[in-house]
Design a protein around this motif. Structure first.
Motif, short mmCIF file in Angstrom:
data_model
loop_
_atom_site.label_atom_id
_atom_site.label_comp_id
_atom_site.label_asym_id
_atom_site.label_seq_id
_atom_site.Cartn_x
_atom_site.Cartn_y
_atom_site.Cartn_z
N ARG A 214 15.26 36.76 29.52
CA ARG A 214 15.59 36.23 30.84
C ARG A 214 16.37 37.24 31.65
O ARG A 214 17.39 37.76 31.19
CB ARG A 214 16.38 34.93 30.71
CG ARG A 214 15.62 33.79 30.05
CD ARG A 214 16.43 32.52 30.04
NE ARG A 214 16.77 32.09 31.40
CZ ARG A 214 17.71 31.19 31.67
NH1 ARG A 214 18.41 30.64 30.68
NH2 ARG A 214 17.95 30.85 32.93
N GLY A 215 15.91 37.54 32.84
CA GLY A 215 16.64 38.40 33.76
C GLY A 215 16.76 39.83 33.26
O GLY A 215 16.09 40.26 32.32
N ARG A 216 17.65 40.58 33.90
CA ARG A 216 17.85 41.99 33.55
C ARG A 216 18.60 42.16 32.24
O ARG A 216 18.44 43.16 31.54
CB ARG A 216 18.65 42.69 34.65
CG ARG A 216 17.96 42.78 35.99
CD ARG A 216 18.72 43.69 36.93
NE ARG A 216 20.01 43.12 37.34
CZ ARG A 216 20.96 43.82 37.96
NH1 ARG A 216 20.79 45.11 38.20
NH2 ARG A 216 22.09 43.23 38.33
N PHE A 217 19.45 41.18 31.88
CA PHE A 217 20.40 41.38 30.79
C PHE A 217 20.23 40.42 29.63
O PHE A 217 20.91 40.55 28.62
CB PHE A 217 21.83 41.21 31.33
CG PHE A 217 22.11 41.95 32.61
CD1 PHE A 217 21.71 43.26 32.78
CD2 PHE A 217 22.78 41.32 33.66
CE1 PHE A 217 21.96 43.94 33.96
CE2 PHE A 217 23.04 42.00 34.84
CZ PHE A 217 22.64 43.31 34.99
N THR A 219 18.08 39.74 27.18
CA THR A 219 17.74 40.19 25.82
C THR A 219 18.91 40.94 25.19
O THR A 219 19.23 40.74 24.01
CB THR A 219 16.48 41.06 25.85
OG1 THR A 219 15.38 40.27 26.32
CG2 THR A 219 16.15 41.62 24.47
N PHE A 220 19.56 41.80 25.95
CA PHE A 220 20.74 42.52 25.47
C PHE A 220 21.82 41.54 25.06
O PHE A 220 22.39 41.64 23.95
CB PHE A 220 21.25 43.46 26.55
CG PHE A 220 22.59 44.09 26.25
CD1 PHE A 220 22.68 45.18 25.40
CD2 PHE A 220 23.74 43.59 26.83
CE1 PHE A 220 23.93 45.76 25.12
CE2 PHE A 220 24.98 44.16 26.56
CZ PHE A 220 25.08 45.24 25.70
N LEU A 221 22.12 40.57 25.91
CA LEU A 221 23.21 39.63 25.63
C LEU A 221 22.86 38.73 24.45
O LEU A 221 23.71 38.44 23.60
CB LEU A 221 23.52 38.80 26.87
CG LEU A 221 24.19 39.56 28.01
CD1 LEU A 221 24.28 38.70 29.27
CD2 LEU A 221 25.58 40.05 27.61
N SER A 222 21.62 38.30 24.36
CA SER A 222 21.22 37.49 23.22
C SER A 222 21.38 38.26 21.91
O SER A 222 21.82 37.72 20.90
CB SER A 222 19.76 37.04 23.39
OG SER A 222 19.34 36.26 22.29
N GLY A 223 21.06 39.56 21.95
CA GLY A 223 21.18 40.38 20.75
C GLY A 223 22.60 40.58 20.28
O GLY A 223 22.92 40.39 19.11
N ILE A 224 23.49 40.92 21.21
CA ILE A 224 24.87 41.24 20.79
C ILE A 224 25.65 39.97 20.46
O ILE A 224 26.62 40.04 19.68
CB ILE A 224 25.62 42.07 21.85
CG1 ILE A 224 25.87 41.28 23.14
CG2 ILE A 224 24.89 43.38 22.13
CD1 ILE A 224 26.75 42.02 24.14
#
Length: 319
Positions: A214-217, A219-224
């Motif tokens: 979702r959005g720009r961030f 996947t990154f936020l879900s990962g960390i």
């Protein structure tokens, strides 16, 4: 008439929830991020700086300057531990992203804070997400910035609840209690967002996993945040995470979501309760002067519209 965006300077120790807050800020039309300053806390200062550059790369905002801050406390003590059990050794859930570099400001974080506030009197909101060392050093360089900043919003403290480092102290206050006690004595232009309200704001495991893609961030936020969620499951037996740093951002974006109480604040600097925040809530007229007398009254968040706050923050993180 066009809406005037707040100039936002973020002092940070990223940190998983710092990343959530900073990336949400880049998706918020109310603010313009004018710089990041780094400090120890969730990670050591050098790692905090590297993580700040990574966040700015994700935000496609590599023109935003990063000023590296203090590696030691206000009294010069070295940082001897970080919250790697909460955020991972790299601060990003042990995802071990490749290091990146960005616009590194040549001076200290304290000098950067002073310069930005001097250049824009009454316009810069300072969001302090880590120990208050850099903010204290900036105030020692120029005491006028305490009043000439638009506002100083501090994440920290546990006023009427237990702490999260020990029963008395919240992590940022514990990280440099002398700096915190100094800062709270300088100005009434301060709002404090502590565990009294951040523990009311939670993201569920499902909400975090649903950020992916979702959005720009997202996947990154879900990962960390997977590492962060595991910590909360182990430490608190809950399938959700406390929303600390993003809640402090919410106090910049929409302060009306919070109920504020005014009072003088002291931070204990030496005892078994080092880092404890104690506010005089004004219930008594004291007969004699004491350690709170003549200090400015700051605003402390004591309640929050948690549902509206978390909904708004998730929307900004996934925009």
């Amino acid at each position: 008439m066009s809406h005037q965006r707040k100039k936002l300077l973020i002092d940070t120790d990223p940190g998983i929830d710092d990343a959530m807050a900073i990336l949400a800020a880049f998706n918020s039309s109310e603010v313009e991020v004018v710089g990041l300053t780094t400090v120890f806390g969730n990670v050591y200062t050098q790692t905090a700086t590297q993580n700040a550059f990574k966040i700015l790369q994700l935000a496609e905002a590599t023109q935003v300057p990063v000023a590296e801050g203090s590696h030691v406390t206000l009294k010069g003590a070295p940082k001897t531990w970080v919250a790697d059990f909460v955020h991972g050794a790299d601060g990003f859930g042990n995802m071990n992203f490749e290091s990146v570099e960005g616009f590194r400001w040549r001076g200290t974080a304290a000098e950067f804070i002073v310069q930005k506030v001097r250049e824009n009197p009454g316009e810069v909101s300072i969001l302090a997400l880590g120990p208050l060392t850099n903010i204290a050093l900036a105030m020692q360089l120029d005491s006028s910035i305490a009043e000439s900043a638009a506002e100083i919003v501090v994440l920290g403290g546990a006023f009427f609840v237990n702490g999260n480092v020990n029963p008395a102290a919240e992590a940022n206050m514990y990280g440099d209690p002398d700096a915190a006690d100094f800062v709270f004595g300088q100005s009434g232009n301060i709002k404090v967002v502590g565990l009294d309200v951040t523990h009311s704001c939670q993201f569920t495991g499902s909400e975090l996993s649903n950020l992916r893609g979702r959005g720009r961030f997202g996947t990154f936020l879900s990962g960390i945040t997977a590492f962060y969620l595991k910590y909360h499951q182990d430490a608190y037996d809950m399938d959700s995470v406390y929303v600390h740093d993003p809640s402090a951002l919410a106090a910049v974006l929409q302060p009306s979501l919070f109920t504020w109480r005014s009072g003088q604040v002291r931070v204990l600097t030496e005892s078994v309760a080092t880092g404890m925040t104690v506010m005089d809530v004004g219930l008594k007229r004291w007969n004699n002067p004491h350690g709170w007398t003549d200090r400015p009254k700051v605003q402390v968040a004591v309640a929050v519209n948690a549902a509206e706050t978390t909904s708004m923050l998730l929307e900004r993180m996934a925009a």
